[in-house]
Design an enzyme around this catalytic site. Structure first.
Site, PDB file in Angstrom:
ATOM      1  N   THR A 281       0.827  -1.208   0.000  1.00 29.54           N
ATOM      2  CA  THR A 281       0.000   0.000   0.000  1.00 29.54           C
ATOM      3  C   THR A 281       0.862   1.259   0.000  1.00 29.54           C
ATOM      4  O   THR A 281       2.016   1.236   0.463  1.00 29.54           O
ATOM      5  CB  THR A 281      -0.894  -0.023   1.262  1.00 29.54           C
ATOM      6  OG1 THR A 281      -1.440   1.274   1.481  1.00 29.54           O
ATOM      7  CG2 THR A 281      -0.119  -0.393   2.520  1.00 29.54           C
ATOM      8  N   ASP A 282       0.268   2.383  -0.433  1.00 36.51           N
ATOM      9  CA  ASP A 282       0.970   3.670  -0.335  1.00 36.51           C
ATOM     10  C   ASP A 282       1.058   4.155   1.112  1.00 36.51           C
ATOM     11  O   ASP A 282       1.839   5.062   1.416  1.00 36.51           O
ATOM     12  CB  ASP A 282       0.296   4.739  -1.214  1.00 36.51           C
ATOM     13  CG  ASP A 282      -1.152   5.033  -0.860  1.00 36.51           C
ATOM     14  OD1 ASP A 282      -1.708   4.373   0.051  1.00 36.51           O
ATOM     15  OD2 ASP A 282      -1.749   5.935  -1.491  1.00 36.51           O
ATOM     16  N   GLU A 283       0.252   3.546   2.004  1.00 40.66           N
ATOM     17  CA  GLU A 283       0.202   4.058   3.383  1.00 40.66           C
ATOM     18  C   GLU A 283       1.518   3.859   4.128  1.00 40.66           C
ATOM     19  O   GLU A 283       1.762   4.514   5.139  1.00 40.66           O
ATOM     20  CB  GLU A 283      -0.960   3.406   4.147  1.00 40.66           C
ATOM     21  CG  GLU A 283      -2.273   3.658   3.437  1.00 40.66           C
ATOM     22  CD  GLU A 283      -3.512   3.362   4.246  1.00 40.66           C
ATOM     23  OE1 GLU A 283      -3.457   3.422   5.479  1.00 40.66           O
ATOM     24  OE2 GLU A 283      -4.542   3.068   3.620  1.00 40.66           O
TER      25      GLU A 283
ATOM     26  N   TYR B 215      -1.805  -0.598  11.066  1.00 39.43           N
ATOM     27  CA  TYR B 215      -1.949  -1.257   9.756  1.00 39.43           C
ATOM     28  C   TYR B 215      -0.751  -0.952   8.873  1.00 39.43           C
ATOM     29  O   TYR B 215      -0.087  -1.872   8.368  1.00 39.43           O
ATOM     30  CB  TYR B 215      -3.244  -0.802   9.062  1.00 39.43           C
ATOM     31  CG  TYR B 215      -3.266  -1.101   7.577  1.00 39.43           C
ATOM     32  CD1 TYR B 215      -3.268  -2.412   7.110  1.00 39.43           C
ATOM     33  CD2 TYR B 215      -3.258  -0.073   6.627  1.00 39.43           C
ATOM     34  CE1 TYR B 215      -3.269  -2.692   5.746  1.00 39.43           C
ATOM     35  CE2 TYR B 215      -3.267  -0.335   5.270  1.00 39.43           C
ATOM     36  CZ  TYR B 215      -3.270  -1.654   4.826  1.00 39.43           C
ATOM     37  OH  TYR B 215      -3.260  -1.924   3.474  1.00 39.43           O
TER      38      TYR B 215
ATOM     39  N   LYS C 143       2.252  -3.383   7.369  1.00 37.38           N
ATOM     40  CA  LYS C 143       2.517  -3.563   5.938  1.00 37.38           C
ATOM     41  C   LYS C 143       3.963  -3.147   5.611  1.00 37.38           C
ATOM     42  O   LYS C 143       4.623  -3.790   4.796  1.00 37.38           O
ATOM     43  CB  LYS C 143       1.541  -2.728   5.102  1.00 37.38           C
ATOM     44  CG  LYS C 143       0.117  -3.233   5.086  1.00 37.38           C
ATOM     45  CD  LYS C 143      -0.068  -4.606   4.463  1.00 37.38           C
ATOM     46  CE  LYS C 143       0.159  -4.626   2.981  1.00 37.38           C
ATOM     47  NZ  LYS C 143      -0.226  -5.955   2.375  1.00 37.38           N
TER      48      LYS C 143
HETATM   49  P1  NAD Z   1      -9.560  -7.342   2.222  1.00 38.92           P
HETATM   50  O1  NAD Z   1      -9.567  -7.123   3.685  1.00 38.92           O
HETATM   51  O2  NAD Z   1     -10.791  -7.059   1.432  1.00 38.92           O
HETATM   52  O3  NAD Z   1      -9.156  -8.853   1.894  1.00 38.92           O
HETATM   53  C1  NAD Z   1      -8.143  -9.532   2.616  1.00 38.92           C
HETATM   54  C2  NAD Z   1      -8.290 -11.018   2.345  1.00 38.92           C
HETATM   55  O4  NAD Z   1      -7.241 -11.689   3.040  1.00 38.92           O
HETATM   56  C3  NAD Z   1      -9.618 -11.592   2.867  1.00 38.92           C
HETATM   57  O5  NAD Z   1     -10.180 -12.458   1.896  1.00 38.92           O
HETATM   58  C4  NAD Z   1      -9.205 -12.361   4.104  1.00 38.92           C
HETATM   59  O6  NAD Z   1     -10.043 -13.481   4.380  1.00 38.92           O
HETATM   60  C5  NAD Z   1      -7.792 -12.796   3.745  1.00 38.92           C
HETATM   61  N1  NAD Z   1      -6.967 -13.038   4.949  1.00 38.92           N
HETATM   62  C6  NAD Z   1      -6.837 -12.234   6.034  1.00 38.92           C
HETATM   63  N2  NAD Z   1      -6.008 -12.807   6.931  1.00 38.92           N
HETATM   64  C7  NAD Z   1      -5.581 -13.983   6.376  1.00 38.92           C
HETATM   65  C8  NAD Z   1      -4.700 -15.003   6.798  1.00 38.92           C
HETATM   66  N3  NAD Z   1      -4.084 -14.942   7.993  1.00 38.92           N
HETATM   67  N4  NAD Z   1      -4.485 -16.054   5.985  1.00 38.92           N
HETATM   68  C9  NAD Z   1      -5.114 -16.138   4.775  1.00 38.92           C
HETATM   69  N5  NAD Z   1      -5.975 -15.205   4.341  1.00 38.92           N
HETATM   70  C10 NAD Z   1      -6.197 -14.135   5.115  1.00 38.92           C
HETATM   71  O7  NAD Z   1      -8.332  -6.487   1.666  1.00 38.92           O
HETATM   72  P2  NAD Z   1      -8.110  -5.830   0.230  1.00 38.92           P
HETATM   73  O8  NAD Z   1      -8.618  -4.441   0.273  1.00 38.92           O
HETATM   74  O9  NAD Z   1      -8.570  -6.763  -0.815  1.00 38.92           O
HETATM   75  O10 NAD Z   1      -6.525  -5.733   0.216  1.00 38.92           O
HETATM   76  C11 NAD Z   1      -5.733  -6.782  -0.356  1.00 38.92           C
HETATM   77  C12 NAD Z   1      -4.274  -6.389  -0.279  1.00 38.92           C
HETATM   78  O11 NAD Z   1      -4.062  -5.163  -0.969  1.00 38.92           O
HETATM   79  C13 NAD Z   1      -3.789  -6.152   1.163  1.00 38.92           C
HETATM   80  O12 NAD Z   1      -2.487  -6.683   1.268  1.00 38.92           O
HETATM   81  C14 NAD Z   1      -3.778  -4.633   1.295  1.00 38.92           C
HETATM   82  O13 NAD Z   1      -2.793  -4.225   2.210  1.00 38.92           O
HETATM   83  C15 NAD Z   1      -3.430  -4.226  -0.119  1.00 38.92           C
HETATM   84  N6  NAD Z   1      -3.912  -2.896  -0.537  1.00 38.92           N
HETATM   85  C16 NAD Z   1      -5.220  -2.558  -0.390  1.00 38.92           C
HETATM   86  C17 NAD Z   1      -5.678  -1.311  -0.828  1.00 38.92           C
HETATM   87  C18 NAD Z   1      -7.123  -0.908  -0.736  1.00 38.92           C
HETATM   88  O14 NAD Z   1      -7.459   0.241  -1.051  1.00 38.92           O
HETATM   89  N7  NAD Z   1      -8.038  -1.784  -0.339  1.00 38.92           N
HETATM   90  C19 NAD Z   1      -4.778  -0.420  -1.418  1.00 38.92           C
HETATM   91  C20 NAD Z   1      -3.430  -0.808  -1.543  1.00 38.92           C
HETATM   92  C21 NAD Z   1      -3.025  -2.057  -1.124  1.00 38.92           C
HETATM   93  P1  TYD Z   2     -10.615   4.047   4.357  1.00 45.30           P
HETATM   94  O1  TYD Z   2     -11.574   3.656   3.291  1.00 45.30           O
HETATM   95  O2  TYD Z   2     -10.727   3.409   5.703  1.00 45.30           O
HETATM   96  O3  TYD Z   2      -9.160   3.864   3.745  1.00 45.30           O
HETATM   97  P2  TYD Z   2      -7.703   4.322   4.334  1.00 45.30           P
HETATM   98  O4  TYD Z   2      -7.830   4.730   5.737  1.00 45.30           O
HETATM   99  O5  TYD Z   2      -6.928   3.045   4.165  1.00 45.30           O
HETATM  100  O6  TYD Z   2      -7.253   5.428   3.428  1.00 45.30           O
HETATM  101  O7  TYD Z   2     -10.715   5.612   4.574  1.00 45.30           O
HETATM  102  C1  TYD Z   2     -10.510   6.520   3.493  1.00 45.30           C
HETATM  103  C2  TYD Z   2     -10.589   7.921   4.051  1.00 45.30           C
HETATM  104  O8  TYD Z   2     -11.929   8.160   4.490  1.00 45.30           O
HETATM  105  C3  TYD Z   2      -9.714   8.127   5.278  1.00 45.30           C
HETATM  106  O9  TYD Z   2      -9.168   9.449   5.245  1.00 45.30           O
HETATM  107  C4  TYD Z   2     -10.672   7.984   6.444  1.00 45.30           C
HETATM  108  C5  TYD Z   2     -11.982   8.499   5.875  1.00 45.30           C
HETATM  109  N1  TYD Z   2     -13.210   7.887   6.453  1.00 45.30           N
HETATM  110  C6  TYD Z   2     -14.228   8.717   6.932  1.00 45.30           C
HETATM  111  O10 TYD Z   2     -14.131   9.956   6.890  1.00 45.30           O
HETATM  112  N2  TYD Z   2     -15.348   8.121   7.448  1.00 45.30           N
HETATM  113  C7  TYD Z   2     -15.492   6.769   7.510  1.00 45.30           C
HETATM  114  O11 TYD Z   2     -16.537   6.277   8.033  1.00 45.30           O
HETATM  115  C8  TYD Z   2     -14.454   5.932   6.992  1.00 45.30           C
HETATM  116  C9  TYD Z   2     -14.560   4.447   7.024  1.00 45.30           C
HETATM  117  C10 TYD Z   2     -13.324   6.544   6.455  1.00 45.30           C
END
Ligand code: NAD
Ligand code: TYD
Length: 351
Positions: free
Chosen positions: A132-134, A158, A162
Site C-alpha cells: 500500500t501507499d500508506e 496497519y 505492511k
Molecule cells: P480485504 O480485507 O478485502 O481482503 C483480505 C483477504 O485476506 C480476505 O479475503 C481475508 O479473508 C484474507 N486473509 C486475512 N487474513 C488472512 C490469513 N491470515 N491467511 C489467509 N488469508 C487471510 O483487503 P483488500 O482491500 O482486498 O486488500 C488486499 C491487499 O491489498 C492487502 O495486502 C492490502 O494491504 C493491499 N492494498 C489494499 C488497498 C485498498 O485500497 N483496499 C490499497 C493498496 C493495497
Molecule cells: P478508508 O476507506 O478506511 O481507507 P484508508 O484509511 O486506508 O485510506 O478511509 C478513506 C478515508 O476516508 C480516510 O481518510 C478515512 C476516511 N473515512 C471517513 O471519513 N469516514 C469513515 O466512516 C471511513 C470508514 C473513512
C-alpha cells in the site's frame, strides 16, 4: 499455475475473476475467510476447474509448504492481509500476526520450495507482494507525490505492519535471492469492496437512510484507483517487472474525502433518488477524527508507466459511476455481508 493469497477479499477476488476471465492458467486461492473474505465474490467461478480454493491461514507454514509441493506454482501473488486502518487502531494484534508473521511464514515456505526448483524454474519464479501507499506516511499539501524512493514512515498499526512485510520481502530478495516484486498502490474502489471502507460504507449507509460519517473536517486527501486498473497493473508487473524492484501504482486522482462523499450523493440522487426527493447530502454527519489520521496520500506512478507502459483506463468519473451502479445492482451481496459481526463493528466504531 499461480498461487494467490487472500483471493476472496476485495482486491484478490477482483484479481482472480479478471485473471481467469483472460487466461486458462489455473489459480490456487489460499484464503482464511476472515470477516472480509467472502466466497460469494467468486460464485461465478463455481465449477471452474481452473479455480482451486483452499481455506487456510498464511501463518500456517506447513500447510503452505504442502500446497506448494503439490501444486508447483510458478508465481505467488500475496494479497492476504488485515487491511482496515480503523480495526488496526482498535486491535493491532491480528495485523501483526497476519501481515508480519503471516508474510514471514509465507516467505519461508516459498523459499524452501523455490530453492529446490530446477534452475530455469527458479529464474522464472516470482513472488509478488501487494502493498500500500500508506507505508510512506502522510504528505503535506504541497509535497510532491510519493515515489518509490520515499522512506517508509508508517503512522498506523496497519501501515506499520505492511511496512514490516515490505521490508521482509526486500530482505528475502537481497539475502536469499528470491525473485520478488513489490507493488505499493493507492486507495482502491470498485465491486466487492467490504462496506467498512469509505466508499462502500457511504453508499450502503446512504441507501439505508443512515448518517454518512465524515472523520474530522473531511479534507483528508487520498488517491483513488479503480480496482480493475490495480489488477491490470499487478499482471503487468508480474509479467515484466524487474526482480527486486518496487512499483508504485496510483490513479493520478487525488480527492478530499468530502468531495468523494458529495460525488457519491450526487450519483445516488440521480440513479436512486430518496423517496422524499431530498439529497443524500443531508445525511452527511461530521464525527470525531481517526487518531493519527494521515492527512494526504498521493502516488507518483511514473516508474510503472515509463518502464512497463501501465496507466489507468478508468477515470474517476467512469469508475465511481460503475461502482455505485454495482452496489445498486447487488443488494443481496451487501445484505449478506452485513452480518451480526458487521453490525457489532459499526456499533463499536460509530457509537
Ligand atoms: P480485504 O480485507 O478485502 O481482503 C483480505 C483477504 O485476506 C480476505 O479475503 C481475508 O479473508 C484474507 N486473509 C486475512 N487474513 C488472512 C490469513 N491470515 N491467511 C489467509 N488469508 C487471510 O483487503 P483488500 O482491500 O482486498 O486488500 C488486499 C491487499 O491489498 C492487502 O495486502 C492490502 O494491504 C493491499 N492494498 C489494499 C488497498 C485498498 O485500497 N483496499 C490499497 C493498496 C493495497
Ligand atoms: P478508508 O476507506 O478506511 O481507507 P484508508 O484509511 O486506508 O485510506 O478511509 C478513506 C478515508 O476516508 C480516510 O481518510 C478515512 C476516511 N473515512 C471517513 O471519513 N469516514 C469513515 O466512516 C471511513 C470508514 C473513512
Amino acid at each position: 499455475m499461480i498461487l494467490v493469497t487472500g483471493g476472496a477479499g476485495f482486491i484478490g477476488s477482483n484479481f482472480v475473476l479478471d485473471w481467469l476471465g483472460a487466461s486458462n492458467e489455473a489459480i490456487l486461492n489460499l484464503d482464511k475467510l476472515t470477516y472480509s473474505g467472502n466466497l460469494a465474490n467468486l460464485a461465478s467461478l463455481n465449477g471452474n476447474p481452473h479455480h482451486i480454493f483452499v481455506q487456510g491461514d498464511i501463518t500456517d507454514g506447513s500447510l503452505i509448504e504442502g500446497l506448494l509441493i503439490k501444486h508447483q506454482p510458478r508465481a505467488v501473488i500475496h494479497f492476504a492481509a488485515e487491511s482496515h486502518v480503523d480495526r488496526s487502531i482498535h486491535g493491532p494484534e491480528d495485523f501483526i500476526q497476519t501481515n508480519i508473521v503471516g508474510t514471514f511464514r509465507l516467505l519461508e515456505a516459498v523459499r524452501a520450495y523455490w530453492s529446490k526448483l530446477p534452475q530455469a524454474d527458479q529464474e522464472n519464479f516470482r513472488f509478488l507482494h501487494v502493498s500500500t501507499d500508506e507505508i510512506y506516511g502522510s504528505l503535506s499539501p504541497d509535497a510532491p507525490a510519493f515515489t518509490e524512493r520515499n522512506p517508509h514512515e508508517p503512522n498506523s498499526p496497519y501501515s506499520a505492519s505492511k511496512a514490516a512485510s515490505d521490508h521482509l520481502v526486500r530482505a528475502y530478495h537481497h539475502t536469499y535471492g528470491l525473485p520478488t516484486l513489490t507493488t505499493n498502490c493507492s486507495n482502491n474502489y470498485g465491486p466487492f469492496h467490504f462496506p467498512e471502507k469509505l466508499i462502500p460504507l457511504m453508499i450502503v449507509n446512504a441507501l439505508a437512510g443512515k448518517p454518512l460519517p465524515i472523520y474530522g473536517d473531511g479534507q483528508q486527501i487520498r488517491d483513488w484507483l479503480y480496482v480493475k486498473d490495480h489488477c491490470r497493473a499487478i499482471c503487468r508487473v508480474l509479467e515484466a517487472g524487474r526482480i527486486g524492484e518496487t512499483y508504485n501504482i496510483g490513479g493520478w486522482n487525488e480527492k478530499q474525502n468530502i468531495e468523494i462523499v458529495n460525488t457519491l450523493c450526487t450519483l445516488l440522487d440521480e440513479l436512486q433518488p430518496r423517496a422524499d426527493g431530498r439529497s443524500y447530502t443531508e445525511q452527511i454527519t461530521y464525527v470525531k477524527d481517526r487518531p493519527g489520521h494521515d492527512r494526504r496520500y498521493a502516488i507518483d506512478a511514473t516508474k510503472l508507466y515509463t518502464e512497463l507502459g501501465w496507466k489507468p483506463t478508468e477515470t474517476f468519473a467512469t469508475g465511481i459511476r460503475k461502482t455505485v451502479q454495482w452496489y445498486l445492482d447487488n443488494p443481496q451481496w451487501t445484505s449478506d455481508v452485513q452480518s451480526g459481526a458487521y453490525r457489532d463493528w459499526l456499533n463499536k466504531q460509530y457509537a
